[in-house]
Design a protein around this motif. Structure first.
Motif, short mmCIF file in Angstrom:
data_model
loop_
_atom_site.label_atom_id
_atom_site.label_comp_id
_atom_site.label_asym_id
_atom_site.label_seq_id
_atom_site.Cartn_x
_atom_site.Cartn_y
_atom_site.Cartn_z
N UNK A 1 -3.43 0.85 0.46
CA UNK A 1 -3.80 1.27 1.82
C UNK A 1 -4.61 2.57 1.87
N UNK A 2 -4.45 3.40 0.82
CA UNK A 2 -5.20 4.67 0.82
C UNK A 2 -6.71 4.45 0.86
N UNK A 3 -7.15 3.29 0.36
CA UNK A 3 -8.60 3.05 0.28
C UNK A 3 -9.16 2.35 1.50
N UNK A 4 -8.29 2.01 2.45
CA UNK A 4 -8.75 1.22 3.60
C UNK A 4 -9.92 1.82 4.36
N UNK B 1 0.76 -1.04 -0.24
CA UNK B 1 1.37 0.08 -0.96
C UNK B 1 0.53 1.33 -0.80
N UNK B 2 1.22 2.46 -0.73
CA UNK B 2 0.49 3.72 -0.64
C UNK B 2 0.31 4.33 -2.03
N UNK B 3 0.75 3.61 -3.08
CA UNK B 3 0.60 4.12 -4.44
C UNK B 3 -0.89 4.25 -4.78
N UNK C 1 2.55 6.85 -12.50
CA UNK C 1 2.56 8.23 -12.02
C UNK C 1 1.54 9.04 -12.81
N UNK C 2 0.58 9.55 -12.08
CA UNK C 2 -0.49 10.34 -12.70
C UNK C 2 -0.23 11.79 -12.33
N UNK C 3 0.35 12.56 -13.21
CA UNK C 3 0.87 13.87 -12.82
C UNK C 3 -0.17 14.88 -12.37
#
Ligand SMILES: O=P(O)(O)OC[C@H]1O[C@H](OP(=O)(O)OP(=O)(O)O)[C@H](O)[C@@H]1O
Ligand code: HPA
Length: 298
Positions: free
Chosen positions: A250-253, A267-269, A293-295
């Motif tokens: 969804x972040x790319x919408x 997903x917001x991942x 997980x990309x720290x």
């Protein structure tokens, strides 16, 4: 003998004892655990399996009452446990110390609207976002929705590699007399580095003119891959093109080029892996979909 599942156990228990609150079941499981401990301390080894089964039966019922199957949950958890690193406590138990780390140094540079971050640290496999059971239920729901919209013969086109598992599961859940084909799409440049315009690396092996096409993708990020394929098949004269994706990032919408017709989960991942989806070609084989997980991100 009946092979019991959480559902058969819960159905039997509800018939025998009536509906139960989870708290009452947990308390009863603790009592059964005490009985197991007593069998052990008294050296009554014959009854150990039976006492352990009493605990498990209660756990099955709790799992089912909350929409899960305990055996599936154990399988999913063991798949995860096998990937973790463990520190033995010295008494035959242990604690996990860290998720498996994957070096980020070989990360391809990412450009444009693509959401893949460039990492400066180490990435690790994170929590399960969608487990195999949930995926399989959702795939059947999607198939039912697609069947309602698309009648008769369709051409299912899966996008490799990420959508390989999703395409084969979705295809088997659909009752349409379907044809199955795959395409390869790459968004990486010839040198394998920069992410650019998606191009076809392998094509379908059947004509598409006049066909009803179901394009199947593991995930939609920028929408570049799907919109490229929709344009291609439209130019070739496809009669109807629908798009099904398992995951909507969804972040790319806001910058997306295309809205899919069917979506499994949102997903917001930022990055996910498993069930065909990779992190630097790794983890495609995992049955569940995990967050990666990309720290640290540059
Ligand atoms: O919406 P988009 O921005 O186009 O991104 C989605 C595409 O990106 C990933 O594929 P990738 O190019 O990594 O190849 P793969 O399927 O072989 O992993 C994913 O599997 C989708 O196909
Ligand atoms: O989260 C992701 N995982 C794998 N490939 C991807 N391509 C875009 N986003 C992703």
């Amino acid at each position: 003998m009946t092979r019991e599942t959480s559902r058969t156990i819960a159905e039997w228990a509800t018939t025998a004892f009536g509906p139960a609150r989870a708290e009452a079941l947990v308390a009863r499981a603790a009592t059964e655990m005490d009985e197991l401990r007593e069998s052990l301390s008294q050296g009554d080894f014959d009854s150990i399996a039976s006492e352990a089964a009493d605990v498990a039966i209660l756990l099955h019922r709790i799992a089912h009452d909350h929409g899960h199957d305990l055996s599936d949950a154990v399988d999913a958890k063991m798949a995860r446990n096998r990937l973790r690193r463990w520190e033995p406590s010295g008494d035959g138990t242990g604690r996990h110390v860290a998720e498996p780390a994957v070096a980020a140094s070989a990360a391809p540079a990412v450009s444009g609207a693509k959401s893949a971050p460039v990492e400066t640290g180490e990435a690790r496999l994170g929590d399960v976002l969608f487990d195999a059971k949930r995926i399989s239920i959702r795939v059947r729901e999607l198939a039912a929705a697609i069947e309602r919209d698309l009648e008769g013969d369709i051409l299912i086109v899966g996008v490799l590699k990420g959508a390989g598992f999703f395409t084969s599961d979705l295809a088997r859940a659909l009752r349409n007399p379907a044809h199955l084909a795959f395409v390869g799409v790459s968004s990486y440049g010839m040198n394998g580095s920069a992410r650019g315009e998606p191009r076809l690396t392998s094509d379908v092996d059947v004509p598409v003119a006049g066909r009803k096409i179901l394009l199947v993708e593991d995930l939609v990020d920028t929408g570049g891959t799907l919109s490229r394929l929709v344009d291609t098949f439209r130019q070739r004269g496809a009669a109807d093109i629908r798009t099904a994706v398992l995951l909507d990032l969804v972040q790319s919408r806001p910058n997306r080029r295309l809205t899919p017709d069917y979506v499994g989960f949102e997903t917001s991942a930022t990055w996910v892996s498993g069930y065909g989806i990779d992190y630097k070609e790794k983890y495609r084989n995992l049955p569940d979909i995990h967050e990666v997980v990309l720290p640290s991100k540059a």
